[in-house]
Write a protein that holds these residues in place. Structure first.
Motif, PDB file in Angstrom:
ATOM      1  N   MET A  27       0.738  -1.153   0.037  1.00  8.49           N
ATOM      2  CA  MET A  27       0.184  -0.032   0.025  1.00  8.49           C
ATOM      3  C   MET A  27       0.877   1.187  -0.014  1.00  8.49           C
ATOM      4  O   MET A  27       0.488   2.322  -0.776  1.00  8.49           O
ATOM      5  CB  MET A  27      -0.893   0.026   1.094  1.00  8.49           C
ATOM      6  N   VAL A  28       2.099   1.478   0.758  1.00 10.60           N
ATOM      7  CA  VAL A  28       2.785   2.481   0.522  1.00 10.60           C
ATOM      8  C   VAL A  28       3.442   2.506  -0.742  1.00 10.60           C
ATOM      9  O   VAL A  28       3.540   3.619  -1.445  1.00 10.60           O
ATOM     10  CB  VAL A  28       4.132   2.306   1.507  1.00 10.60           C
ATOM     11  N   LYS A  29       3.860   1.488  -1.359  1.00 11.16           N
ATOM     12  CA  LYS A  29       4.414   1.612  -2.613  1.00 11.16           C
ATOM     13  C   LYS A  29       3.138   2.012  -3.788  1.00 11.16           C
ATOM     14  O   LYS A  29       3.401   2.610  -4.842  1.00 11.16           O
ATOM     15  CB  LYS A  29       4.979   0.279  -3.141  1.00 11.16           C
ATOM     16  N   ALA A  30       2.081   1.431  -3.473  1.00  9.38           N
ATOM     17  CA  ALA A  30       0.804   1.758  -4.424  1.00  9.38           C
ATOM     18  C   ALA A  30       0.453   3.312  -4.380  1.00  9.38           C
ATOM     19  O   ALA A  30      -0.020   3.859  -5.479  1.00  9.38           O
ATOM     20  CB  ALA A  30      -0.457   0.871  -4.074  1.00  9.38           C
ATOM     21  N   ALA A  31       0.691   3.864  -3.016  1.00 10.67           N
ATOM     22  CA  ALA A  31       0.570   5.519  -2.838  1.00 10.67           C
ATOM     23  C   ALA A  31      -1.140   5.754  -3.616  1.00 10.67           C
ATOM     24  O   ALA A  31      -1.153   6.849  -4.245  1.00 10.67           O
ATOM     25  CB  ALA A  31       1.471   6.470  -3.742  1.00 10.67           C
ATOM     26  N   ILE A  32      -1.864   5.088  -3.283  1.00 10.74           N
ATOM     27  CA  ILE A  32      -3.321   5.378  -3.748  1.00 10.74           C
ATOM     28  C   ILE A  32      -3.969   6.478  -3.326  1.00 10.74           C
ATOM     29  O   ILE A  32      -3.903   6.957  -1.851  1.00 10.74           O
ATOM     30  CB  ILE A  32      -4.219   4.092  -3.415  1.00 10.74           C
ATOM     31  N   GLN A  33      -4.495   7.295  -3.889  1.00  8.36           N
ATOM     32  CA  GLN A  33      -5.096   8.533  -3.545  1.00  8.36           C
ATOM     33  C   GLN A  33      -6.884   8.353  -3.466  1.00  8.36           C
ATOM     34  O   GLN A  33      -7.270   7.214  -4.207  1.00  8.36           O
ATOM     35  CB  GLN A  33      -5.016   9.634  -4.921  1.00  8.36           C
ATOM     36  N   PRO A  34      -7.484   9.258  -2.759  1.00  8.34           N
ATOM     37  CA  PRO A  34      -8.792   9.144  -2.681  1.00  8.34           C
ATOM     38  C   PRO A  34      -9.755   8.733  -3.794  1.00  8.34           C
ATOM     39  O   PRO A  34     -10.860   8.145  -3.706  1.00  8.34           O
ATOM     40  CB  PRO A  34      -9.147  10.390  -1.942  1.00  8.34           C
ATOM     41  N   GLY A  35      -9.468   9.268  -4.683  1.00  2.86           N
ATOM     42  CA  GLY A  35     -10.200   9.106  -6.223  1.00  2.86           C
ATOM     43  C   GLY A  35      -9.793   8.098  -7.250  1.00  2.86           C
ATOM     44  O   GLY A  35     -10.235   8.090  -8.312  1.00  2.86           O
ATOM     45  N   ASP A  36      -8.786   7.503  -6.725  1.00  3.61           N
ATOM     46  CA  ASP A  36      -8.008   6.374  -7.759  1.00  3.61           C
ATOM     47  C   ASP A  36      -8.921   5.266  -8.149  1.00  3.61           C
ATOM     48  O   ASP A  36     -10.002   4.949  -7.530  1.00  3.61           O
ATOM     49  CB  ASP A  36      -6.843   5.949  -7.330  1.00  3.61           C
ATOM     50  N   ILE A  37      -8.534   4.871  -9.276  1.00  6.53           N
ATOM     51  CA  ILE A  37      -9.290   3.629  -9.798  1.00  6.53           C
ATOM     52  C   ILE A  37      -8.227   2.638  -9.713  1.00  6.53           C
ATOM     53  O   ILE A  37      -6.940   2.641 -10.319  1.00  6.53           O
ATOM     54  CB  ILE A  37      -9.577   3.650 -11.439  1.00  6.53           C
ATOM     55  N   VAL A  38      -8.442   1.482  -9.046  1.00  4.02           N
ATOM     56  CA  VAL A  38      -7.320   0.432  -8.626  1.00  4.02           C
ATOM     57  C   VAL A  38      -7.951  -0.910  -9.403  1.00  4.02           C
ATOM     58  O   VAL A  38      -9.166  -1.276  -9.013  1.00  4.02           O
ATOM     59  CB  VAL A  38      -7.193   0.386  -7.080  1.00  4.02           C
ATOM     60  N   ALA A  39      -7.100  -1.848  -9.655  1.00  6.29           N
ATOM     61  CA  ALA A  39      -7.466  -3.234 -10.110  1.00  6.29           C
ATOM     62  C   ALA A  39      -6.319  -4.213  -9.026  1.00  6.29           C
ATOM     63  O   ALA A  39      -5.093  -3.682  -8.785  1.00  6.29           O
ATOM     64  CB  ALA A  39      -7.090  -3.711 -11.555  1.00  6.29           C
ATOM     65  N   ASP A  40      -7.131  -5.255  -8.469  1.00  5.79           N
ATOM     66  CA  ASP A  40      -6.224  -6.292  -7.727  1.00  5.79           C
ATOM     67  C   ASP A  40      -6.405  -7.441  -8.575  1.00  5.79           C
ATOM     68  O   ASP A  40      -7.296  -8.263  -8.489  1.00  5.79           O
ATOM     69  CB  ASP A  40      -6.662  -6.224  -6.448  1.00  5.79           C
ATOM     70  N   ILE A  41      -5.289  -7.887  -9.353  1.00  8.30           N
ATOM     71  CA  ILE A  41      -5.355  -9.090  -9.976  1.00  8.30           C
ATOM     72  C   ILE A  41      -4.776 -10.236  -9.309  1.00  8.30           C
ATOM     73  O   ILE A  41      -3.661 -10.072  -8.641  1.00  8.30           O
ATOM     74  CB  ILE A  41      -4.532  -9.036 -11.312  1.00  8.30           C
ATOM     75  N   GLY A  42      -5.714 -11.272  -9.000  1.00 10.03           N
ATOM     76  CA  GLY A  42      -5.366 -12.529  -8.349  1.00 10.03           C
ATOM     77  C   GLY A  42      -5.688 -12.065  -6.755  1.00 10.03           C
ATOM     78  O   GLY A  42      -4.753 -12.211  -5.969  1.00 10.03           O
ATOM     79  N   ALA A  43      -6.554 -11.591  -6.562  1.00  7.94           N
ATOM     80  CA  ALA A  43      -6.897 -11.066  -5.190  1.00  7.94           C
ATOM     81  C   ALA A  43      -7.185 -11.664  -4.218  1.00  7.94           C
ATOM     82  O   ALA A  43      -7.182 -11.445  -3.061  1.00  7.94           O
ATOM     83  CB  ALA A  43      -8.506 -10.070  -5.510  1.00  7.94           C
ATOM     84  N   ALA A  53      -9.433  -0.119  -1.256  1.00  7.21           N
ATOM     85  CA  ALA A  53     -10.664   0.412  -1.226  1.00  7.21           C
ATOM     86  C   ALA A  53     -10.681   1.479   0.063  1.00  7.21           C
ATOM     87  O   ALA A  53     -11.443   2.516  -0.049  1.00  7.21           O
ATOM     88  CB  ALA A  53     -11.838  -0.618  -1.052  1.00  7.21           C
ATOM     89  N   LEU A  54     -10.400   1.234   0.952  1.00  3.30           N
ATOM     90  CA  LEU A  54     -10.208   1.956   2.309  1.00  3.30           C
ATOM     91  C   LEU A  54      -9.372   3.561   1.803  1.00  3.30           C
ATOM     92  O   LEU A  54      -9.589   4.486   2.491  1.00  3.30           O
ATOM     93  CB  LEU A  54      -9.672   1.341   3.528  1.00  3.30           C
ATOM     94  N   CYS A  55      -8.468   3.194   0.915  1.00  2.31           N
ATOM     95  CA  CYS A  55      -7.662   4.460   0.677  1.00  2.31           C
ATOM     96  C   CYS A  55      -8.468   5.488  -0.443  1.00  2.31           C
ATOM     97  O   CYS A  55      -7.974   6.579  -0.628  1.00  2.31           O
ATOM     98  CB  CYS A  55      -6.254   3.888  -0.049  1.00  2.31           C
ATOM     99  N   VAL A 105      -3.802   2.613 -10.260  1.00  2.00           N
ATOM    100  CA  VAL A 105      -2.796   1.616  -9.878  1.00  2.00           C
ATOM    101  C   VAL A 105      -3.348   0.250 -10.140  1.00  2.00           C
ATOM    102  O   VAL A 105      -4.634   0.077 -10.095  1.00  2.00           O
ATOM    103  CB  VAL A 105      -2.972   1.883  -8.165  1.00  2.00           C
ATOM    104  N   ILE A 106      -2.381  -0.801 -10.311  1.00  2.00           N
ATOM    105  CA  ILE A 106      -2.855  -2.139 -10.622  1.00  2.00           C
ATOM    106  C   ILE A 106      -2.044  -2.924  -9.796  1.00  2.00           C
ATOM    107  O   ILE A 106      -0.718  -2.697  -9.832  1.00  2.00           O
ATOM    108  CB  ILE A 106      -2.568  -2.563 -12.154  1.00  2.00           C
TER     109      ILE A 106
END
Length: 189
Positions: A27-43, A53-55, A105-106
């Motif tokens: 999560m530190v490396k992903a640096a997700i912002q409040p409005g980002d669209i993210v994929a988690d492959i192999g979730a 999602a909390l980020c 972010v993926i």
């Protein structure tokens, strides 16, 4: 935002789960912002999807998982943590990535042997500055990732983490090692 929800907080089955310390660093490396669209492959169980999602409460997380038990665990965990911005997709990447919106972010936790095709799709989905965070637990995957990014328009960095938790045994505390993991960050030019 605090990362690394305790492992015990997640509803779990027999599906592998990324451990708290590793999730925190991803999560530190992903640096997700409040409005980002993210994929988690192999979730898997959805532990990284939940943290993502909390980020991004104003964004969305697309959790891709092929294991039916994993799909159910992602849904249960999303409900438990109140994450209404998680969209679960049953299937194998890259086919399950069809129709996804542009991504910020993926996160790739598993490729089912489709690394090249998945990275082709990720490259198309990410805008410049977009990030891929990839975890590898085998030497083969680590080598494959380095080779795959050699000719792609990404800046690649990576490092290995080795976590030892303490385990009490009588009056002593033993080191309880977890398998080492390599974490890659690739930022699109």
């Amino acid at each position: 935002m605090q990362f690394g929800i305790k492992d015990e907080e997640f509803i779990r089955g027999k599906v592998p789960m990324t451990k708290a310390e590793i999730r925190a660093m991803v999560m530190v490396k992903a640096a997700i912002q409040p409005g980002d669209i993210v994929a988690d492959i192999g979730a898997g169980t959805g532990s990284l999807s939940i943290e993502a999602a909390l980020c991004c409460p104003k964004g969305a997380v697309y959790s891709i998982e092929r294991n039916p038990e994993g799909i159910e665990l992602i849904r249960k965990n999303a409900e438990k943590f109140g994450c209404r911005n998680i969209h679960t997709i049953a299937g194998t990447a890259p086919e399950a990535m069809e129709g996804l919106p542009k991504m910020d972010v993926i996160i790739i936790g598993g490729s089912s042997g489709n690394m090249h095709e998945i990275l082709d799709r990720c490259e198309a989905l990410l805008a410049p500055g977009g990030r891929i965070i990839l975890t590898a637990v085998t030497v083969e995957t680590t080598g494959e990732v380095v080779k795959e990014f050699a000719d792609r328009p990404f800046e690649l960095e990576g490092f290995e983490m080795q976590i030892n938790r303490l385990r009490k045994l009588g009056r002593y505390h033993l080191y309880d090692p977890m398998s080492p993991i390599f974490i890659f960050t690739a930022i699109k030019h």
